[in-house]
Design an enzyme around this catalytic site. Sequence first.
Site, PDB file in Angstrom:
ATOM      1  N   GLY A  70      42.072 -41.959  -2.150  1.00 21.85           N
ATOM      2  CA  GLY A  70      43.057 -42.367  -0.878  1.00 21.85           C
ATOM      3  C   GLY A  70      43.136 -40.804  -0.344  1.00 21.85           C
ATOM      4  O   GLY A  70      42.697 -39.651  -0.792  1.00 21.85           O
ATOM      5  N   GLY A  71      44.248 -40.679   0.518  1.00 24.96           N
ATOM      6  CA  GLY A  71      44.571 -39.518   1.136  1.00 24.96           C
ATOM      7  C   GLY A  71      45.134 -38.404   0.109  1.00 24.96           C
ATOM      8  O   GLY A  71      44.922 -37.069   0.261  1.00 24.96           O
ATOM      9  N   VAL A 124      41.298 -42.101  -8.111  1.00 26.77           N
ATOM     10  CA  VAL A 124      41.637 -42.767  -9.494  1.00 26.77           C
ATOM     11  C   VAL A 124      40.148 -42.668 -10.207  1.00 26.77           C
ATOM     12  O   VAL A 124      39.269 -43.412  -9.475  1.00 26.77           O
ATOM     13  CB  VAL A 124      42.239 -43.972  -9.125  1.00 26.77           C
ATOM     14  CG1 VAL A 124      42.613 -44.528 -10.469  1.00 26.77           C
ATOM     15  CG2 VAL A 124      43.659 -43.700  -8.485  1.00 26.77           C
ATOM     16  N   GLY A 135      38.642 -45.696  -7.046  1.00 28.03           N
ATOM     17  CA  GLY A 135      39.211 -45.329  -5.735  1.00 28.03           C
ATOM     18  C   GLY A 135      39.616 -44.387  -5.171  1.00 28.03           C
ATOM     19  O   GLY A 135      39.953 -43.255  -6.126  1.00 28.03           O
ATOM     20  N   LYS A 188      44.744 -40.514 -12.239  1.00 28.74           N
ATOM     21  CA  LYS A 188      44.768 -39.964 -10.922  1.00 28.74           C
ATOM     22  C   LYS A 188      44.927 -38.619 -10.794  1.00 28.74           C
ATOM     23  O   LYS A 188      45.738 -38.178 -11.446  1.00 28.74           O
ATOM     24  CB  LYS A 188      45.947 -40.811 -10.374  1.00 28.74           C
ATOM     25  CG  LYS A 188      45.992 -40.791  -8.666  1.00 28.74           C
ATOM     26  CD  LYS A 188      47.150 -41.436  -8.134  1.00 28.74           C
ATOM     27  CE  LYS A 188      47.352 -41.131  -6.570  1.00 28.74           C
ATOM     28  NZ  LYS A 188      47.973 -42.055  -5.771  1.00 28.74           N
ATOM     29  N   ASP A 236      58.450 -44.345  -1.193  1.00 29.77           N
ATOM     30  CA  ASP A 236      57.220 -44.562  -0.646  1.00 29.77           C
ATOM     31  C   ASP A 236      56.445 -46.016  -0.933  1.00 29.77           C
ATOM     32  O   ASP A 236      55.365 -46.148  -1.432  1.00 29.77           O
ATOM     33  CB  ASP A 236      55.900 -43.610  -0.926  1.00 29.77           C
ATOM     34  CG  ASP A 236      54.876 -43.562   0.046  1.00 29.77           C
ATOM     35  OD1 ASP A 236      54.866 -44.256   0.969  1.00 29.77           O
ATOM     36  OD2 ASP A 236      53.671 -43.096  -0.327  1.00 29.77           O
TER      37      ASP A 236
END
Length: 281
Positions: free
Chosen positions: A19-20, A24, A17, A39, A135
């Site tokens: 993301g910003g 990963v 996957g 990651k 977070d």
Amino acid sequence: MPTIGHIGRYALKYKIGAGGLGTVYAAHDPLLSRLIAIKTLNLEIAPEEREAFNALFLNEARAAGGLSHPHIVTVFDAGVSDSSAYIAMELLKGRDLRQLRQEGWRPTPAQAATIVRRVADALAYAHSKGVIHRDIKPANIFMVGRTQPRVLDFGIARITHQHDGAGDIAAGSPYYMAPEQVRQQPVDRRADVFSLGVVLYELLTGVRPFARKGLNAVFDAVVNAEPAPPSTHRAELDPELDRILMRMLQKSAANRYPDWAELALDLAGIDRKAVVFCGRP
């Protein structure tokens, strides 16, 4: 299985996957002969900032790697290469809470309570080691099954915001940030209490308590708006759960739960009543 690239000693096998902040991959560790997750952080680092960033990244990775808890993802290794920084961790099977919600899953109150109780236990442990997450959000709570969470990305928020020039102050994702994070004030463990309260609210009601159109409107809601009690969205919820959530979501950190033990005690009280936490595992 074919290799699509290398980072450090690891052979990248396929993308899991993106993301910003990073991507990963599933990767093979030739030293231990096993599949792990890698990651990589997608950050543009100026050459003159690289050394300072690497030191910060490795320091945060060491802190995360020192955490050993059944509800925190295990970090095996971290490093920096010419192209990116990376973290090697256990490869998990499942979905994060954000993905599960997007796929239409709505937990029962008992499931939501179990998830949050276990995440709170993980955060209490991390805080005892001097590590604040900063977070907490559904995307950082990976679910192995429906009630077995693993908290991800300890230290990542601090790394990225230090890199952005905000220092050790603002960090987090807008919908889940505590008011002191929006104000760019120093944070402590009570910011994680607030963020976890937002997650619990969303799991119980299906809506975010500070959802608005536009980033500035979201920030204004986090700082100033009082969310409706969750029972207004779901009438069968125990009113005591309203009180617990409203305390987690207090604007002033001083008015929130001061530690996880008191929160756990209140959750256990609802549990014993067997109204929303029936069948506790």
